[in-house]
Scaffold this motif. Structure first.
Motif, PDB file in Angstrom:
ATOM      1  N   LEU A  73      34.196  33.345  -3.969  1.00 43.82           N
ATOM      2  CA  LEU A  73      33.924  32.520  -5.491  1.00 43.82           C
ATOM      3  C   LEU A  73      32.735  31.490  -4.903  1.00 43.82           C
ATOM      4  CD1 LEU A  73      36.951  32.819  -7.508  1.00 43.82           C
ATOM      5  CD2 LEU A  73      34.929  34.099  -7.716  1.00 43.82           C
ATOM      6  N   GLY A  74      32.723  31.077  -3.697  1.00 42.83           N
ATOM      7  CA  GLY A  74      31.853  30.076  -3.437  1.00 42.83           C
ATOM      8  C   GLY A  74      32.544  28.578  -3.808  1.00 42.83           C
ATOM      9  N   VAL A  75      33.745  28.408  -3.675  1.00 38.21           N
ATOM     10  CA  VAL A  75      34.433  27.142  -3.857  1.00 38.21           C
ATOM     11  C   VAL A  75      34.481  26.388  -2.546  1.00 38.21           C
ATOM     12  CG1 VAL A  75      36.623  26.075  -4.425  1.00 38.21           C
ATOM     13  CG2 VAL A  75      35.954  28.259  -5.894  1.00 38.21           C
ATOM     14  N   GLN A  76      33.865  25.254  -2.553  1.00 38.20           N
ATOM     15  CA  GLN A  76      34.040  24.460  -1.224  1.00 38.20           C
ATOM     16  C   GLN A  76      34.669  23.158  -1.510  1.00 38.20           C
ATOM     17  OE1 GLN A  76      30.010  23.943   0.063  1.00 38.20           O
ATOM     18  NE2 GLN A  76      30.033  25.644   1.108  1.00 38.20           N
ATOM     19  N   LEU A  77      35.175  22.649  -0.622  1.00 41.65           N
ATOM     20  CA  LEU A  77      36.315  21.481  -0.654  1.00 41.65           C
ATOM     21  C   LEU A  77      35.151  20.084  -1.006  1.00 41.65           C
ATOM     22  CD1 LEU A  77      38.527  21.708   2.124  1.00 41.65           C
ATOM     23  CD2 LEU A  77      38.850  22.092  -0.093  1.00 41.65           C
ATOM     24  N   PHE A  78      35.564  19.377  -2.049  1.00 44.34           N
ATOM     25  CA  PHE A  78      34.735  18.165  -2.347  1.00 44.34           C
ATOM     26  C   PHE A  78      34.931  17.238  -1.074  1.00 44.34           C
ATOM     27  CE2 PHE A  78      35.294  18.707  -6.981  1.00 44.34           C
ATOM     28  CZ  PHE A  78      34.287  19.582  -7.286  1.00 44.34           C
ATOM     29  N   PRO A  79      33.708  16.570  -0.493  1.00 47.81           N
ATOM     30  CA  PRO A  79      33.904  15.727   0.696  1.00 47.81           C
ATOM     31  C   PRO A  79      34.350  14.522   0.035  1.00 47.81           C
ATOM     32  CG  PRO A  79      31.335  15.963  -0.171  1.00 47.81           C
ATOM     33  CD  PRO A  79      32.250  16.978  -0.901  1.00 47.81           C
ATOM     34  N   PRO A  80      34.570  13.504   1.128  1.00 49.23           N
ATOM     35  CA  PRO A  80      35.064  12.250   0.946  1.00 49.23           C
ATOM     36  C   PRO A  80      33.744  11.403   0.198  1.00 49.23           C
ATOM     37  CG  PRO A  80      34.959  12.567   2.982  1.00 49.23           C
ATOM     38  CD  PRO A  80      34.807  13.822   2.566  1.00 49.23           C
ATOM     39  N   THR A  81      34.132  10.628  -0.527  1.00 49.37           N
ATOM     40  CA  THR A  81      32.988   9.464  -0.862  1.00 49.37           C
ATOM     41  C   THR A  81      33.271   8.194  -0.147  1.00 49.37           C
ATOM     42  OG1 THR A  81      34.246   8.723  -2.766  1.00 49.37           O
ATOM     43  CG2 THR A  81      32.593  10.503  -3.253  1.00 49.37           C
ATOM     44  N   ALA A  82      32.310   7.552   0.162  1.00 50.48           N
ATOM     45  CA  ALA A  82      32.421   6.192   0.898  1.00 50.48           C
ATOM     46  C   ALA A  82      32.460   5.092   0.064  1.00 50.48           C
ATOM     47  CB  ALA A  82      31.120   6.107   1.909  1.00 50.48           C
ATOM     48  N   ALA A  83      33.289   4.022   0.363  1.00 52.20           N
ATOM     49  CA  ALA A  83      33.496   2.793  -0.313  1.00 52.20           C
ATOM     50  C   ALA A  83      31.872   1.812  -0.159  1.00 52.20           C
ATOM     51  CB  ALA A  83      34.339   2.035   0.112  1.00 52.20           C
ATOM     52  N   GLU A 439      44.486  20.887  -3.883  1.00 52.21           N
ATOM     53  CA  GLU A 439      43.587  20.728  -5.014  1.00 52.21           C
ATOM     54  C   GLU A 439      42.476  21.757  -5.202  1.00 52.21           C
ATOM     55  OE1 GLU A 439      44.027  15.820  -4.559  1.00 52.21           O
ATOM     56  OE2 GLU A 439      42.317  16.938  -3.434  1.00 52.21           O
ATOM     57  N   ALA A 440      42.159  22.318  -4.269  1.00 51.01           N
ATOM     58  CA  ALA A 440      41.031  23.339  -4.305  1.00 51.01           C
ATOM     59  C   ALA A 440      41.622  24.668  -5.012  1.00 51.01           C
ATOM     60  CB  ALA A 440      40.174  23.596  -3.141  1.00 51.01           C
ATOM     61  N   LYS A 441      42.768  24.892  -4.601  1.00 56.60           N
ATOM     62  CA  LYS A 441      43.530  26.033  -5.393  1.00 56.60           C
ATOM     63  C   LYS A 441      43.697  26.141  -6.595  1.00 56.60           C
ATOM     64  CE  LYS A 441      46.964  27.342  -2.872  1.00 56.60           C
ATOM     65  NZ  LYS A 441      48.271  27.417  -1.843  1.00 56.60           N
ATOM     66  N   ILE A 442      43.930  24.897  -7.293  1.00 57.14           N
ATOM     67  CA  ILE A 442      44.053  24.519  -8.750  1.00 57.14           C
ATOM     68  C   ILE A 442      42.640  24.464  -9.220  1.00 57.14           C
ATOM     69  CG2 ILE A 442      44.723  22.803 -10.345  1.00 57.14           C
ATOM     70  CD1 ILE A 442      46.960  21.982  -8.256  1.00 57.14           C
ATOM     71  N   ARG A 443      41.662  24.002  -8.639  1.00 50.72           N
ATOM     72  CA  ARG A 443      40.276  24.011  -9.100  1.00 50.72           C
ATOM     73  C   ARG A 443      39.757  25.605  -9.590  1.00 50.72           C
ATOM     74  NH1 ARG A 443      35.364  22.970  -6.926  1.00 50.72           N
ATOM     75  NH2 ARG A 443      36.463  22.422  -4.835  1.00 50.72           N
ATOM     76  N   GLY A 444      40.029  26.411  -8.343  1.00 45.35           N
ATOM     77  CA  GLY A 444      39.246  27.421  -8.319  1.00 45.35           C
ATOM     78  C   GLY A 444      39.349  28.344  -9.654  1.00 45.35           C
ATOM     79  N   PRO A 445      40.746  28.734 -10.072  1.00 49.00           N
ATOM     80  CA  PRO A 445      40.745  29.361 -11.296  1.00 49.00           C
ATOM     81  C   PRO A 445      40.081  28.624 -12.481  1.00 49.00           C
ATOM     82  CG  PRO A 445      42.773  29.240 -10.227  1.00 49.00           C
ATOM     83  CD  PRO A 445      41.825  28.251  -9.610  1.00 49.00           C
ATOM     84  N   VAL A 446      40.065  27.376 -12.608  1.00 48.04           N
ATOM     85  CA  VAL A 446      39.372  26.740 -13.597  1.00 48.04           C
ATOM     86  C   VAL A 446      38.054  27.004 -13.605  1.00 48.04           C
ATOM     87  CG1 VAL A 446      39.077  24.330 -14.803  1.00 48.04           C
ATOM     88  CG2 VAL A 446      41.368  24.778 -13.630  1.00 48.04           C
ATOM     89  N   MET A 447      37.276  26.769 -12.377  1.00 45.16           N
ATOM     90  CA  MET A 447      35.998  26.876 -12.107  1.00 45.16           C
ATOM     91  C   MET A 447      35.406  28.402 -12.894  1.00 45.16           C
ATOM     92  SD  MET A 447      33.575  26.667  -8.672  1.00 45.16           S
ATOM     93  CE  MET A 447      34.078  28.398  -8.399  1.00 45.16           C
ATOM     94  N   LEU A 448      36.344  29.305 -12.373  1.00 41.40           N
ATOM     95  CA  LEU A 448      35.888  30.667 -12.794  1.00 41.40           C
ATOM     96  C   LEU A 448      36.130  31.029 -14.338  1.00 41.40           C
ATOM     97  CD1 LEU A 448      35.624  33.604 -11.624  1.00 41.40           C
ATOM     98  CD2 LEU A 448      38.000  34.016 -11.524  1.00 41.40           C
ATOM     99  N   ARG A 449      37.133  30.282 -14.825  1.00 39.77           N
ATOM    100  CA  ARG A 449      37.193  30.353 -16.257  1.00 39.77           C
ATOM    101  C   ARG A 449      36.138  29.700 -17.080  1.00 39.77           C
ATOM    102  NH1 ARG A 449      39.452  27.266 -19.972  1.00 39.77           N
ATOM    103  NH2 ARG A 449      40.425  25.737 -18.272  1.00 39.77           N
ATOM    104  N   THR A 450      35.632  28.566 -16.681  1.00 35.81           N
ATOM    105  CA  THR A 450      34.719  27.843 -17.426  1.00 35.81           C
ATOM    106  C   THR A 450      33.237  28.388 -17.174  1.00 35.81           C
ATOM    107  OG1 THR A 450      34.806  25.971 -15.913  1.00 35.81           O
ATOM    108  CG2 THR A 450      36.288  25.931 -17.879  1.00 35.81           C
ATOM    109  N   LEU A 451      32.780  28.425 -15.781  1.00 34.73           N
ATOM    110  CA  LEU A 451      31.624  28.866 -15.348  1.00 34.73           C
ATOM    111  C   LEU A 451      30.771  27.589 -15.556  1.00 34.73           C
ATOM    112  CD1 LEU A 451      31.156  32.615 -16.273  1.00 34.73           C
ATOM    113  CD2 LEU A 451      31.980  31.819 -14.218  1.00 34.73           C
TER     114      LEU A 451
END
Length: 650
Positions: A73-83, A439-451
């Motif tokens: 589905l093209g789900v990639q992990l969000f990278p860290p952000t820097a302080a 966290e990505a496993k939870i986000r994946g279905p939401v992304m698929l549902r909302t597009l």
């Protein structure tokens, strides 16, 4: 909530052994010794161990397939952000020429105990520490009459204000040059004439002129006692400071303005008397990011085929604004930039596109897809065979460990001429760890549902996290009033660390304007038609705890007290506190019983004698009456204003 992967077989090692023993009793009753010392039982346990390993692998199959589907589905992990933090580079002595601080200069925290590695920060913006000197001195009263004292002060003392000072009288100091983002020292020789004020907190505001308005300056220190004795005033000039023409005099203008005292603080009963004034630059401030800057890294040679992949040497990568053409390919006419895209779906055969996985540091070039008629279609250009690929610059680092407290960044790793020391005046913030697989496993279905469209509150939260992964927490709530039923409020909590004593400053919980605007712009193109979106910080309910604790006879009371106060700040923390340690739940009240439990769990505590719980104003700290339950409004968080713990030895 996503469906959890089922256990195809929930039996474990001991279950298998017990099943085998029961079968032995049924089919071989003459086998009576079932102890672990029996050789037959040893064989049963050996086979049970091997079967248990097979079941473990079998039960991983659904989870692995689930992750593979997310990849499709093209789900990639969000990278860290820097302080990020503002660091001041203090000069060893005033200079007569500009001292440049280029990008990439490395500063760090000191090495911690137990051989903990230092946290590195790199300058993300260049800085010029501009020298200056005194060019002009003037005063202006409430009547707006301009009085130039540049020549007079060289001969005789001048009064900074009128004989009976009033609010909004000003002492103007013209610098020989504008000093944006610099620290300027104003050295004064004053006499004790400006009586009636608190020398530690005089009613003065230092401001710099930006050509149109007067912008506030941060005061580093004031040893003049409000212009009442010889001393120095060190101010940090804002970035908007510029050379301007005021009453025919061109200079970089700075002023000291009398302001109305707070509460019952005293005001000047007489004007300060100034004998001399000097001005010079002693430092400058620029932004640093908790990441290592890697320049001109050669990542490999092209093989001249589609779908090539290259791995960067440092990962994960920190998103850097304006760095979309970081990849370059060497060709006959020089280095040709390539553009980063999210995917290759819209890439033509000649488009110089690439996809970057910021978590793993993988750079992927466009593939070739075979069509039903046997032809190949390239989605993206292919570099010539043997061409050198390089990445001009990228940042590697990030994470919550970069949210260090004020004063923690004190080591200059890159040698800079005339710079004596560095220091961050405020805490670093914005560091967030990268997204985990769970966290990505939870986000994946939401992304698929909302597009990519925001309809429900959960959609707004997910999209807000996509727009600003450096936000620690996001909560979307709908307005329930009939007049504004289509409104959505997106509450944003910035990622911040703790101060040294564990006390989180309330001003640190105010999200930067740029963060709020970034989320608002991202949601504006994805909201439903007619929906009104307001992005703002949540409300906070202050909490104060006053407790008496008895320590064990062997415990150090001072250590127990420090640990108890730290435990209260940790538990009543809006970002990392709460029962689960993932942030205080929105709208959850604070019970006095759980405060008892927190204090009782502190090492060295014998008995918690008493606990007093107060609701407090998060800004002023004004307490309410003693209560056993602090009500936290819905969609609000707690904030520890102040805690007091008295410890006695049992």
């Amino acid at each position: 909530m996503p469906l959890s992967g089922p256990d195809l077989d929930d039996r474990r090692f001991q279950d298998l052994v017990d099943d085998a023993k029961r079968l032995v009793q049924q089919h071989c009753p003459e086998w009576t010794d079932h102890n672990v010392s029996d050789p037959g039982v040893t064989l049963i346990e050996a086979f049970a161990y091997m079967v248990d390993q097979l079941l473990y692998r079998l039960n991983r199959v659904p989870d692995r397939n689930y992750v593979k589907f997310l990849e499709l589905l093209g789900v990639q992990l969000f990278p860290p952000t820097a302080a990020r933090a503002d660091v001041t580079f203090w000069l060893s002595s005033p200079q007569e020429t500009v001292v440049p601080v280029p990008t990439g200069v490395v500063v760090a925290t000191p090495r911690g105990e137990a051989a903990q590695s230092a946290i590195l920060f790199s300058c993300s913006e260049p800085l010029d520490i501009v020298p200056c000197s005194l060019a002009s001195v003037a005063t202006q009263g409430v009547d707006h009459e301009w009085r130039d004292h540049t020549s007079e002060i060289r001969v005789t003392p001048i009064r900074a204000f009128s004989m009976q000072p009033e609010i909004d009288e000003v002492l103007l100091i013209g610098l020989s040059a504008a000093t944006p983002r610099c620290a300027v020292m104003i050295r004064m020789q004053c006499e004790i004439e400006g009586v009636g004020v608190d020398p530690e907190d005089p009613p003065l505001a230092w401001e710099a002129f930006d050509g149109e308005n007067w912008a506030a300056c941060e005061v580093e220190r004031d040893t003049t006692g409000g212009m009442n004795r010889a001393g120095d005033v060190v101010i940090h000039v804002p970035a908007s400071h510029t050379t301007s023409l005021i009453h025919g005099v061109r200079a970089g203008w700075i002023r000291a303005r009398t302001v109305r005292p707070l509460d019952e603080q005293p005001f000047y009963s007489n004007s300060p008397l100034i004998r001399s004034v000097e001005a010079f630059t002693v430092g400058g401030t620029t932004e640093v990011v908790q990441a290592e800057v890697i320049d001109d890294e050669i990542i490999g040679l092209s093989e001249g085929v589609p779908g090539q992949g290259f791995l960067l040497s440092k990962a994960p990568l920190v998103p850097a604004p304006g760095n979309d053409t970081m990849l370059e390919v060497a060709q006959e006419d020089g280095w040709v930039p390539w553009t980063q895209v999210d995917n290759f779906s819209a890439s033509a055969a000649g488009d110089r596109h690439f996809v970057l996985d910021a978590v793993s540091g993988q750079i992927q070039l466009g593939p070739a897809v075979r069509m039903p008629d046997g032809s190949l279609i390239n989605f993206g250009a292919v570099p010539p065979k043997g061409a050198v690929l390089r990445v001009r610059q990228y940042l590697s680092g990030g994470g919550v460990r970069g949210n260090v407290s004020a004063g923690s960044i004190s080591v200059l790793r890159t040698t800079l001429p005339f710079v004596g020391r560095v220091q961050n005046r405020s805490m670093a913030s914005g560091g967030v760890d990268g997204e985990s697989i769970e966290e990505a496993k939870i986000r994946g279905p939401v992304m698929l549902r909302t597009l990519g469209r925001a309809v429900t509150a959960e959609d707004y939260e997910r999209l807000a996290h996509e727009a600003a992964p450096d936000a620690a927490r996001v909560r979307a709530v709908t307005n329930e009033t009939p007049t504004d039923a289509s409104g959505v409020r997106v509450l944003v909590v910035p990622a911040v660390g703790d101060h040294e004593a564990g006390h989180l400053g309330f001003e640190d919980l105010i999200p930067p304007v740029g963060l709020l605007q970034r989320i608002a712009d991202y949601l504006d193109t994805r909201r439903t038609l007619g929906a009104r979106v307001m992005v703002e910080p949540p409300a906070y309910q202050g909490v104060t705890v006053v407790a008496e604790v008895r320590a064990r006879s062997w415990a150090d009371p001072a250590r127990v007290q420090a640990a108890a106060i730290a435990a209260l700040f940790d538990y009543l923390h809006p970002i990392s506190g709460g029962p689960d340690g993932i942030g205080w739940p929105f709208g959850r009240p604070v019970q006095i019983g759980e405060i008892h439990a927190v204090l009782q769990s502190v090492p060295g505590t014998d008995i918690v004698d008493s606990v007093l719980l107060f609701a407090a104003d998060p800004v002023t700290g004004e307490r309410g009456p003693v209560t056993e339950r602090v009500i936290v409004p819905e969609n609000a968080l707690v904030y520890s204003y102040e805690h007091q713990v008295r410890v006695e030895v049992a």
